[in-house]
Design a protein around this motif. Structure first.
Motif, short mmCIF file in Angstrom:
data_model
loop_
_atom_site.label_atom_id
_atom_site.label_comp_id
_atom_site.label_asym_id
_atom_site.label_seq_id
_atom_site.Cartn_x
_atom_site.Cartn_y
_atom_site.Cartn_z
N THR A 73 97.01 46.81 33.72
CA THR A 73 97.14 47.76 34.81
C THR A 73 97.29 47.00 36.12
OG1 THR A 73 95.78 49.39 33.66
CG2 THR A 73 96.04 49.67 36.03
N GLN A 96 98.61 47.52 40.47
CA GLN A 96 98.96 48.46 41.54
C GLN A 96 100.45 48.36 41.87
OE1 GLN A 96 96.17 47.57 44.74
NE2 GLN A 96 94.90 49.29 44.08
N VAL A 97 100.94 49.41 42.51
CA VAL A 97 102.34 49.43 42.96
C VAL A 97 102.62 48.18 43.80
CG1 VAL A 97 103.98 50.60 44.45
CG2 VAL A 97 102.60 51.93 42.87
N LYS A 139 106.78 49.42 39.99
CA LYS A 139 106.79 50.80 40.46
C LYS A 139 106.11 51.68 39.42
CE LYS A 139 111.38 50.06 42.51
NZ LYS A 139 112.79 50.53 42.55
N PRO A 140 105.65 52.86 39.82
CA PRO A 140 105.02 53.76 38.83
C PRO A 140 105.94 54.07 37.65
CG PRO A 140 104.55 54.50 41.04
CD PRO A 140 105.54 53.38 41.18
N GLU A 141 107.24 54.14 37.90
CA GLU A 141 108.17 54.45 36.81
C GLU A 141 108.35 53.30 35.82
OE1 GLU A 141 108.69 54.78 40.11
OE2 GLU A 141 110.77 54.24 40.66
N THR A 177 105.77 52.16 34.32
CA THR A 177 104.69 52.40 33.37
C THR A 177 105.26 52.73 32.00
OG1 THR A 177 103.14 53.14 35.06
CG2 THR A 177 102.76 53.91 32.80
N VAL A 229 101.26 51.12 35.97
CA VAL A 229 101.39 50.83 37.40
C VAL A 229 100.78 52.00 38.16
CG1 VAL A 229 102.93 50.24 39.28
CG2 VAL A 229 103.49 49.55 36.92
N SER A 230 99.74 51.72 38.90
CA SER A 230 99.01 52.79 39.58
C SER A 230 99.29 52.77 41.09
CB SER A 230 97.52 52.65 39.34
OG SER A 230 97.05 51.41 39.86
N LEU A 231 99.13 53.95 41.68
CA LEU A 231 99.35 54.07 43.13
C LEU A 231 98.18 53.49 43.91
CD1 LEU A 231 100.82 57.68 43.15
CD2 LEU A 231 102.05 55.54 43.59
#
Length: 121
Positions: A11, A13-14, A86-88, A90, A119-121
């Protein structure tokens, strides 16, 4: 038997980075194209990147400029350096490789079991 074992997921972060590794082991005579695919939540598995035995790389458009695929032929290992995540991005990331197990034999595609990237915000 041939095995592909991925590692390096996790995991982040962005904007962060991760480096995935995939090591091929077993009875390997020739190791040809190696690549990465991914499957996001509720999505089909998609191509990410591929590298030939000579080191020529290709990427899907969405990761160009952010991801770099490389390989170490002495270690039968392929890597995926992922930057500016980026979150996308993930997904579960799967390694694959085209492998010949004996001289003159068939070249077959093998898959790893996947390593998750979140990928978390």
């Amino acid at each position: 038997q041939v095995q592909l074992v991925e590692s390096g997921g996790g995991t982040v972060q962005v904007g962060g980075s991760l480096r995935l590794s995939c090591a091929a082991s077993g009875r390997i005579f020739g190791l040809y194209n190696m690549g990465w695919y991914r499957q996001g939540p509720g999505k089909q598995r998609e191509f990410v990147a591929v590298i030939t035995s000579d080191g020529v790389a290709n990427y899907t458009d969405s990761v160009k400029g952010r991801f770099t695929i490389s390989r170490d032929n002495d270690k039968n290992t392929v890597y995926l350096q992922m930057n500016s995540l980026k979150p996308e991005d993930t997904a579960v990331y799967y390694c694959n490789a085209n492998i010949g197990r004996r001289p003159g034999g068939m070249i077959e595609k093998y898959w790893g079991e996947g390593t998750p990237v979140a990928v978390s915000l």
